[in-house]
Design a protein around this motif. Sequence first.
Motif, PDB file in Angstrom:
ATOM      1  N   PRO A  99     -42.759  86.499  -7.452  1.00 34.39           N
ATOM      2  CA  PRO A  99     -42.637  85.820  -6.161  1.00 34.39           C
ATOM      3  C   PRO A  99     -41.273  86.000  -5.518  1.00 34.39           C
ATOM      4  CG  PRO A  99     -42.275  84.263  -7.931  1.00 34.39           C
ATOM      5  CD  PRO A  99     -42.629  85.580  -8.584  1.00 34.39           C
ATOM      6  N   ASP A 100     -41.247  85.790  -4.207  1.00 31.66           N
ATOM      7  CA  ASP A 100     -39.984  85.681  -3.486  1.00 31.66           C
ATOM      8  C   ASP A 100     -39.398  84.284  -3.632  1.00 31.66           C
ATOM      9  OD1 ASP A 100     -39.819  88.339  -1.999  1.00 31.66           O
ATOM     10  OD2 ASP A 100     -41.833  87.642  -1.489  1.00 31.66           O
ATOM     11  N   LEU A 101     -40.254  83.284  -3.670  1.00 34.03           N
ATOM     12  CA  LEU A 101     -39.779  81.938  -3.900  1.00 34.03           C
ATOM     13  C   LEU A 101     -40.793  81.142  -4.699  1.00 34.03           C
ATOM     14  CD1 LEU A 101     -40.122  79.529  -0.887  1.00 34.03           C
ATOM     15  CD2 LEU A 101     -41.114  81.796  -0.823  1.00 34.03           C
ATOM     16  N   VAL A 102     -40.271  80.136  -5.401  1.00 31.43           N
ATOM     17  CA  VAL A 102     -41.073  79.222  -6.209  1.00 31.43           C
ATOM     18  C   VAL A 102     -40.808  77.808  -5.728  1.00 31.43           C
ATOM     19  CG1 VAL A 102     -41.389  78.236  -8.511  1.00 31.43           C
ATOM     20  CG2 VAL A 102     -41.162  80.704  -8.246  1.00 31.43           C
ATOM     21  N   ILE A 103     -41.872  77.039  -5.562  1.00 34.24           N
ATOM     22  CA  ILE A 103     -41.774  75.625  -5.205  1.00 34.24           C
ATOM     23  C   ILE A 103     -42.285  74.806  -6.382  1.00 34.24           C
ATOM     24  CG2 ILE A 103     -42.565  73.822  -3.624  1.00 34.24           C
ATOM     25  CD1 ILE A 103     -43.035  76.050  -1.536  1.00 34.24           C
ATOM     26  N   THR A 104     -41.512  73.804  -6.800  1.00 32.00           N
ATOM     27  CA  THR A 104     -41.938  72.988  -7.934  1.00 32.00           C
ATOM     28  C   THR A 104     -41.357  71.586  -7.836  1.00 32.00           C
ATOM     29  OG1 THR A 104     -42.222  73.027 -10.341  1.00 32.00           O
ATOM     30  CG2 THR A 104     -40.040  73.607  -9.483  1.00 32.00           C
ATOM     31  N   ARG A 229     -30.928  83.637   5.379  1.00 30.37           N
ATOM     32  CA  ARG A 229     -32.016  83.320   6.300  1.00 30.37           C
ATOM     33  C   ARG A 229     -32.997  82.375   5.628  1.00 30.37           C
ATOM     34  NH1 ARG A 229     -35.841  88.512   6.001  1.00 30.37           N
ATOM     35  NH2 ARG A 229     -35.262  89.256   3.937  1.00 30.37           N
ATOM     36  N   ARG A 230     -33.853  81.794   6.446  1.00 35.44           N
ATOM     37  CA  ARG A 230     -34.791  80.787   5.991  1.00 35.44           C
ATOM     38  C   ARG A 230     -36.036  81.440   5.392  1.00 35.44           C
ATOM     39  NH1 ARG A 230     -36.468  75.452   7.119  1.00 35.44           N
ATOM     40  NH2 ARG A 230     -38.720  75.228   7.329  1.00 35.44           N
ATOM     41  N   LEU A 231     -36.532  80.873   4.276  1.00 35.69           N
ATOM     42  CA  LEU A 231     -37.780  81.339   3.677  1.00 35.69           C
ATOM     43  C   LEU A 231     -38.946  80.404   3.947  1.00 35.69           C
ATOM     44  CD1 LEU A 231     -36.767  82.738   0.169  1.00 35.69           C
ATOM     45  CD2 LEU A 231     -37.372  84.002   2.220  1.00 35.69           C
ATOM     46  N   LEU A 232     -38.672  79.126   4.182  1.00 33.88           N
ATOM     47  CA  LEU A 232     -39.760  78.205   4.489  1.00 33.88           C
ATOM     48  C   LEU A 232     -40.362  78.555   5.847  1.00 33.88           C
ATOM     49  CD1 LEU A 232     -38.245  74.814   3.258  1.00 33.88           C
ATOM     50  CD2 LEU A 232     -39.975  76.207   2.128  1.00 33.88           C
ATOM     51  N   PRO A 233     -41.665  78.320   6.017  1.00 31.71           N
ATOM     52  CA  PRO A 233     -42.338  78.784   7.239  1.00 31.71           C
ATOM     53  C   PRO A 233     -41.948  77.970   8.463  1.00 31.71           C
ATOM     54  CG  PRO A 233     -43.852  77.526   5.899  1.00 31.71           C
ATOM     55  CD  PRO A 233     -42.608  77.695   5.075  1.00 31.71           C
ATOM     56  N   VAL A 234     -42.126  78.595   9.614  1.00 34.72           N
ATOM     57  CA  VAL A 234     -41.823  77.997  10.903  1.00 34.72           C
ATOM     58  C   VAL A 234     -43.107  77.909  11.699  1.00 34.72           C
ATOM     59  CG1 VAL A 234     -40.514  78.256  13.047  1.00 34.72           C
ATOM     60  CG2 VAL A 234     -39.481  78.922  10.870  1.00 34.72           C
ATOM     61  N   GLY A 235     -43.414  76.716  12.226  1.00 28.53           N
ATOM     62  CA  GLY A 235     -44.630  76.522  13.016  1.00 28.53           C
ATOM     63  C   GLY A 235     -44.507  77.125  14.405  1.00 28.53           C
ATOM     64  N   SER A 236     -45.657  77.288  15.054  1.00 34.86           N
ATOM     65  CA  SER A 236     -45.667  77.960  16.358  1.00 34.86           C
ATOM     66  C   SER A 236     -44.969  77.148  17.436  1.00 34.86           C
ATOM     67  CB  SER A 236     -47.116  78.244  16.776  1.00 34.86           C
ATOM     68  OG  SER A 236     -47.851  77.037  16.899  1.00 34.86           O
ATOM     69  N   ILE A 242     -34.699  71.567  14.970  1.00 32.28           N
ATOM     70  CA  ILE A 242     -35.134  71.012  13.685  1.00 32.28           C
ATOM     71  C   ILE A 242     -34.563  71.831  12.544  1.00 32.28           C
ATOM     72  CG2 ILE A 242     -37.119  70.532  12.214  1.00 32.28           C
ATOM     73  CD1 ILE A 242     -38.756  70.070  14.720  1.00 32.28           C
ATOM     74  N   TYR A 243     -34.633  73.140  12.652  1.00 33.74           N
ATOM     75  CA  TYR A 243     -34.269  73.985  11.516  1.00 33.74           C
ATOM     76  C   TYR A 243     -33.046  74.860  11.750  1.00 33.74           C
ATOM     77  CZ  TYR A 243     -39.029  72.768  10.285  1.00 33.74           C
ATOM     78  OH  TYR A 243     -40.178  72.082  10.007  1.00 33.74           O
ATOM     79  N   THR A 245     -32.884  77.657  13.304  1.00 38.05           N
ATOM     80  CA  THR A 245     -33.263  79.030  12.981  1.00 38.05           C
ATOM     81  C   THR A 245     -34.234  79.504  14.048  1.00 38.05           C
ATOM     82  OG1 THR A 245     -34.083  80.489  11.250  1.00 38.05           O
ATOM     83  CG2 THR A 245     -35.242  78.419  11.522  1.00 38.05           C
ATOM     84  N   THR A 246     -34.691  80.729  13.953  1.00 40.28           N
ATOM     85  CA  THR A 246     -35.657  81.276  14.870  1.00 40.28           C
ATOM     86  C   THR A 246     -36.762  81.940  14.095  1.00 40.28           C
ATOM     87  OG1 THR A 246     -34.640  83.450  15.031  1.00 40.28           O
ATOM     88  CG2 THR A 246     -33.788  81.767  16.526  1.00 40.28           C
ATOM     89  N   GLN A 247     -37.867  82.219  14.769  1.00 39.18           N
ATOM     90  CA  GLN A 247     -38.990  82.867  14.093  1.00 39.18           C
ATOM     91  C   GLN A 247     -38.559  84.215  13.518  1.00 39.18           C
ATOM     92  OE1 GLN A 247     -42.144  81.534  13.765  1.00 39.18           O
ATOM     93  NE2 GLN A 247     -42.541  83.234  12.384  1.00 39.18           N
ATOM     94  N   ASN A 248     -37.616  84.884  14.166  1.00 40.28           N
ATOM     95  CA  ASN A 248     -37.186  86.206  13.683  1.00 40.28           C
ATOM     96  C   ASN A 248     -36.473  86.128  12.345  1.00 40.28           C
ATOM     97  OD1 ASN A 248     -38.188  87.511  15.927  1.00 40.28           O
ATOM     98  ND2 ASN A 248     -36.290  87.283  17.096  1.00 40.28           N
ATOM     99  N   ASP A 249     -35.987  84.942  11.993  1.00 37.97           N
ATOM    100  CA  ASP A 249     -35.335  84.793  10.702  1.00 37.97           C
ATOM    101  C   ASP A 249     -36.334  84.767   9.561  1.00 37.97           C
ATOM    102  OD1 ASP A 249     -32.982  82.544  12.154  1.00 37.97           O
ATOM    103  OD2 ASP A 249     -32.689  84.654  11.637  1.00 37.97           O
ATOM    104  N   PHE A 250     -37.610  84.560   9.892  1.00 38.67           N
ATOM    105  CA  PHE A 250     -38.623  84.409   8.849  1.00 38.67           C
ATOM    106  C   PHE A 250     -39.409  85.709   8.722  1.00 38.67           C
ATOM    107  CE2 PHE A 250     -41.131  82.508   5.826  1.00 38.67           C
ATOM    108  CZ  PHE A 250     -42.460  82.521   6.139  1.00 38.67           C
ATOM    109  N   ASP A 251     -38.755  86.740   8.254  1.00 47.53           N
ATOM    110  CA  ASP A 251     -39.387  88.037   8.027  1.00 47.53           C
ATOM    111  C   ASP A 251     -39.610  88.218   6.543  1.00 47.53           C
ATOM    112  OD1 ASP A 251     -37.304  89.525  10.539  1.00 47.53           O
ATOM    113  OD2 ASP A 251     -39.356  88.772  10.704  1.00 47.53           O
ATOM    114  N   PRO A 252     -40.627  88.984   6.146  1.00 47.70           N
ATOM    115  CA  PRO A 252     -40.814  89.236   4.719  1.00 47.70           C
ATOM    116  C   PRO A 252     -39.600  89.945   4.131  1.00 47.70           C
ATOM    117  CG  PRO A 252     -42.728  89.952   5.990  1.00 47.70           C
ATOM    118  CD  PRO A 252     -41.630  89.649   6.968  1.00 47.70           C
ATOM    119  N   ILE A 253     -39.305  89.626   2.862  1.00 52.87           N
ATOM    120  CA  ILE A 253     -38.214  90.328   2.195  1.00 52.87           C
ATOM    121  C   ILE A 253     -38.790  91.255   1.130  1.00 52.87           C
ATOM    122  CG2 ILE A 253     -36.550  88.500   2.618  1.00 52.87           C
ATOM    123  CD1 ILE A 253     -36.969  87.576  -0.230  1.00 52.87           C
TER     124      ILE A 253
END
Length: 253
Positions: A99-104, A229-236, A242-243, A245-253
């Motif tokens: 994974p790129d990230l793990v949530i626990t 950059r941010r990995l948590l998702p950004v809503g439409s 709030i964050y 950040t911008t949607q462009n910061d949330f690109d796959p790595i």
Amino acid sequence: MRVLAIGAHPDDIELQCGGTLAMYARQGREVFMAVSTNGDKGNFDVEPEELARVREAEFRASCAVIGAKPIWLGYEDEMLINDLPARLRFVDAIRSVNPDLVITHGPNDYHPDHRYTHELVWDAVTLAGVGSVKTAHPATDRQVTVYFMDNLGGIAFQPTEFVDITETIALKQEALARHASQTRIFRDLLDVDLHDVVETVGKFRGYQAGCKYAEGFTKVEAWYRGLSRRLLPVGSGESRFIYKTTQNDFDPI
């Protein structure tokens, strides 16, 4: 991007980060949900062997609602410990996803299975990238970022990041509804409506985040795990305030 959430019991992930995982899935990310224990002690009126079967079926149905691939580790409920065989099992589960990230769970959650899951994940994430530690799957090929999800009821948890789940709160509730054995037992034994818990905590975190419904997280700050950059998702409809950040910061790595 591949996202792996690891919870102690078959309904923990849905309660604490189901809306975020549903948003990842909507945005085309690969989502995996892993559960440490089989939940076989979760009801007083169903024998453990039968309940384990019920809860696994409920979990798999819930994953289908969210759009996640299930990973069932199957340890006995209430009996999870952080020993070497379990640690290596968690290493292999993480490697199976790469994974790129793990949530626990965080370290101060109320239940021992939650806290041991936290320990096992934290210890396994580092080992997952060590090639000389041999398991069935090859070592991960990246540094894995770790986020802690909220505690049940939001108790003693201070988020550092939020996800606006207004778009996916209904899917979160639908996924939780698949865990009928647990929503019933919480209502019968504790007079607690888990759907109301999701509604109430979601609104509370939403007030903090500046949206209608939110889920809260804490990013683990540790050596060589920082991000630019941010990995948590950004809503439409999410506000940049709030964050920050911008949607462009949330690109796959």
